[in-house]
Write an enzyme that holds these catalytic residues in place. Structure first.
Site, PDB file in Angstrom:
ATOM      1  N   LYS A  81       4.695   5.596   0.388  1.00 22.10           N
ATOM      2  CA  LYS A  81       3.820   5.097  -0.671  1.00 22.10           C
ATOM      3  C   LYS A  81       3.755   6.084  -1.831  1.00 22.10           C
ATOM      4  O   LYS A  81       3.762   7.313  -1.608  1.00 22.10           O
ATOM      5  CB  LYS A  81       2.417   4.850  -0.078  1.00 22.10           C
ATOM      6  CG  LYS A  81       1.461   4.111  -0.992  1.00 22.10           C
ATOM      7  CD  LYS A  81       0.133   3.852  -0.269  1.00 22.10           C
ATOM      8  CE  LYS A  81      -0.874   3.124  -1.141  1.00 22.10           C
ATOM      9  NZ  LYS A  81      -2.156   2.867  -0.445  1.00 22.10           N
ATOM     10  N   SER A 156      -3.745  -1.905  -0.637  1.00 18.80           N
ATOM     11  CA  SER A 156      -2.939  -1.397  -1.728  1.00 18.80           C
ATOM     12  C   SER A 156      -1.526  -0.972  -1.309  1.00 18.80           C
ATOM     13  O   SER A 156      -0.641  -0.874  -2.157  1.00 18.80           O
ATOM     14  CB  SER A 156      -3.642  -0.207  -2.385  1.00 18.80           C
ATOM     15  OG  SER A 156      -3.791   0.855  -1.473  1.00 18.80           O
ATOM     16  N   SER A 180      -6.257  -0.508   3.272  1.00 21.87           N
ATOM     17  CA  SER A 180      -4.977  -0.601   2.554  1.00 21.87           C
ATOM     18  C   SER A 180      -3.715  -0.436   3.392  1.00 21.87           C
ATOM     19  O   SER A 180      -2.620  -0.677   2.897  1.00 21.87           O
ATOM     20  CB  SER A 180      -4.948   0.412   1.417  1.00 21.87           C
ATOM     21  OG  SER A 180      -5.661  -0.090   0.323  1.00 21.87           O
TER      22      SER A 180
HETATM   23  N1  GLN Z   1      -8.814  -3.046  -0.974  1.00 24.16           N
HETATM   24  C1  GLN Z   1      -9.670  -1.910  -0.864  1.00 24.16           C
HETATM   25  C2  GLN Z   1     -10.064  -1.422  -2.227  1.00 24.16           C
HETATM   26  O1  GLN Z   1      -9.628  -2.000  -3.163  1.00 24.16           O
HETATM   27  C3  GLN Z   1      -9.026  -0.860  -0.042  1.00 24.16           C
HETATM   28  C4  GLN Z   1      -8.286   0.165  -0.786  1.00 24.16           C
HETATM   29  C5  GLN Z   1      -7.635   1.169   0.094  1.00 24.16           C
HETATM   30  O2  GLN Z   1      -7.763   1.125   1.312  1.00 24.16           O
HETATM   31  N2  GLN Z   1      -6.970   2.103  -0.528  1.00 24.16           N
HETATM   32  O3  GLN Z   1     -10.792  -0.496  -2.356  1.00 24.16           O
END
Ligand code: GLN
Length: 477
Positions: A81, A156, A180
């Site tokens: 990532k 994400s 994410s």
């Molecule tokens: N979807 C969640 C957010 O937007 C999780 C993000 C993450 O785990 N980095 O905060």
């Protein structure tokens, strides 16, 4: 039907390499070729790296001389990532703010992977600074779900999930602040693990919510997730919050587990097909001798609002370092204040700006008691509730997401996007480990879409997650 090399799992590729069925170079070439071919459509990678001939030769040599004693990850090509630093490569967190930022050092997880002889295919797309559930917040275009390219791969870590599910990599690393890793794993039919807070060093991960963030694997099997976890875990002098194996008491292994099911959380908002898949998966586990108990988690309804106070608060603090002065995008105006305003307005996308506003608001002196401190107190209540529930069960189960992967543009208002995280954020708030494992498919527009079952375990009990995950996927670990 024999699999192409890029379709192999880590464990399959490792045994093929040791049996001399193919070479490290052939395995790399298979992944790199398919990645070149399919990435224009999927946009899973923001950048594909050149082959590192000497790293490949060293990995091959090690497998040839050490055989089974060589690390399992030796010679395995991975996707990383874009918020995990690899020295000498750009790490942009999919933000214009860092589009040309080159990592000056390796993240600790990368150091460990390099020492084991793993190879890196490229850096994967994500929502900007890891805020989002679809990759639609990336400054560099969306990644697509290989099961249906008109749908999101989740986020994400959507690029890591898309790359692994489409076999453009053997496995991948992502980060998980509120889901994410697990949510994209569920949407792409993969196994995704969020470890106990501190189990994996955060050194070299671009910080989002420091009390929530963890790096972890997205993989084709539970065995692969475990292989990556075994390698990247451990206390690290570069991360004061990291912990070692002795922090939490080891539990005695059990043949069958007690699964807590908070049915009250599933009553509304969960897609009927997802619920059917969930019940069928639980029934299959009961068949195998595991037992179900009902658990009650009354405060869970507040988990999402609590997360969306704490997470932006921490994000706004972490993102303050991008000031147009030290590193990252720098736009110059007439005054110093203009420099800040221009750099941050042009460097950050709309969701990042929204969270900075939200975060600075809940931390402002007039509102910190009303919002941030309340959320922090609620976080303790949630943790206690889970601890209490674990008195009567080993793991707690629910679907990873309320519905399967959605279409691009379907969730335009932020709150509907935030609801994607309703089941995943609690593990981050409590610091407990959690895994998402594929639980079959549901049909949408005549396309089978993957769904995931989610298990949470007490802190330090990743082994329980691997055990129950392998029971779902019929693996022997
Ligand atoms: N979807 C969640 C957010 O937007 C999780 C993000 C993450 O785990 N980095 O905060």
């Amino acid at each position: 039907m024999t699999k192409s090399l890029n379709e192999l799992s880590i464990t399959e590729a490792a045994s093929g390499l040791r049996a001399k069925e193919f070479t490290v170079r052939e395995l790399w070439d298979a992944c790199a070729r398919v990645a070149q071919e399919k990435n224009p459509e999927l946009n899973a990678y923001l950048e594909l790296f050149e082959a590192d001939g000497s790293a490949m030769a060293a990995a091959q040599e090690r497998i040839d001389t050490e055989g089974n004693a060589a690390p399992l990850l030796c010679g395995i090509p991975l996707a990383i990532k874009d918020n995990i630093l690899i020295e000498g490569h750009v790490a942009s967190a999919a933000s214009k703010m860092l589009s040309t930022y080159q990592a000056a050092y390796d993240a600790t997880v990368i150091t460990k992977l390099k020492q084991a002889g793993a190879l890196f295919l490229g850096r994967t797309n994500m929502d900007e600074f890891a805020m989002g559930s679809s990759t639609e917040n990336s400054a560099f275009g969306v990644s697509r779900n290989p099961h249906d390219p008109s749908r999101v791969p989740g986020g994400s870590s959507g690029g890591s999930a898309s790359a692994t599910a489409a076999h453009l990599a053997i496995a991948a690393l992502g980060t998980d602040t509120g889901g994410s890793i697990r949510q994209p794993a569920a949407h792409c039919g993969l196994v995704g693990l969020k470890t106990t807070y501190g189990r994996v060093s955060r050194s070299g991960a671009i910080a989002l919510g420091s009390s929530l963030d963890q790096i972890g694997p997205l993989a084709k099997s539970v065995a692969d997730a475990k292989a990556l976890y075994d390698l990247i875990k451990g206390a690290d002098p570069l991360d004061a919050t990291s912990i070692d194996e002795t922090t939490y008491p080891l539990r005695a292994a059990k043949d069958t587990l007690v699964i807590g099911v908070p049915r009250h959380l599933l009553a509304e908002g969960v897609d009927a097909d997802v619920r059917t898949a969930f019940e069928a998966t639980l029934a299959a586990l009961v068949e195998k001798g595991h037992t179900l108990v009902e658990v009650s988690l009354p405060t869970s309804g507040y988990a999402l609002p609590v997360y969306y106070v704490i997470m932006p608060a921490e994000a706004s603090t972490n993102l303050a370092r991008y000031d147009g002065m030290r590193y990252g995008k720098a736009v110059r105006g007439a005054t110093l204040l203009d420099d800040y305003l221009l750099s941050r307005s042009e460097g950050f996308g709309p969701e990042t700006q929204r969270r900075i506003l939200l975060g600075t608001f809940v931390l402002s002196s007039g509102y910190i008691d009303a919002y941030y401190r309340k959320a922090d107190a609620a976080r303790d209540v949630l943790t206690r509730e889970y601890d209490d529930a674990f008195a009567s069960c080993d793991v707690i189960a629910f679907p990873t997401t309320p519905s399967p992967a959605f279409k691009f543009g379907e969730k335009t208002d932020p709150v509907s996007m935030y609801l994607e995280d309703v089941f995943t954020v609690t593990a981050n708030l409590t610091g407990m480990p959690a895994i998402s494992v594929p639980m079959g498919t549901v049909m949408r527009d005549d396309v089978p879409l993957p769904t995931g079952i989610h298990f949470t375990a007490p802190k330090g009990a990743e082994d329980l997650l691997f055990q129950i995950g392998a029971a779902v996927t019929n693996e022997t670990l």
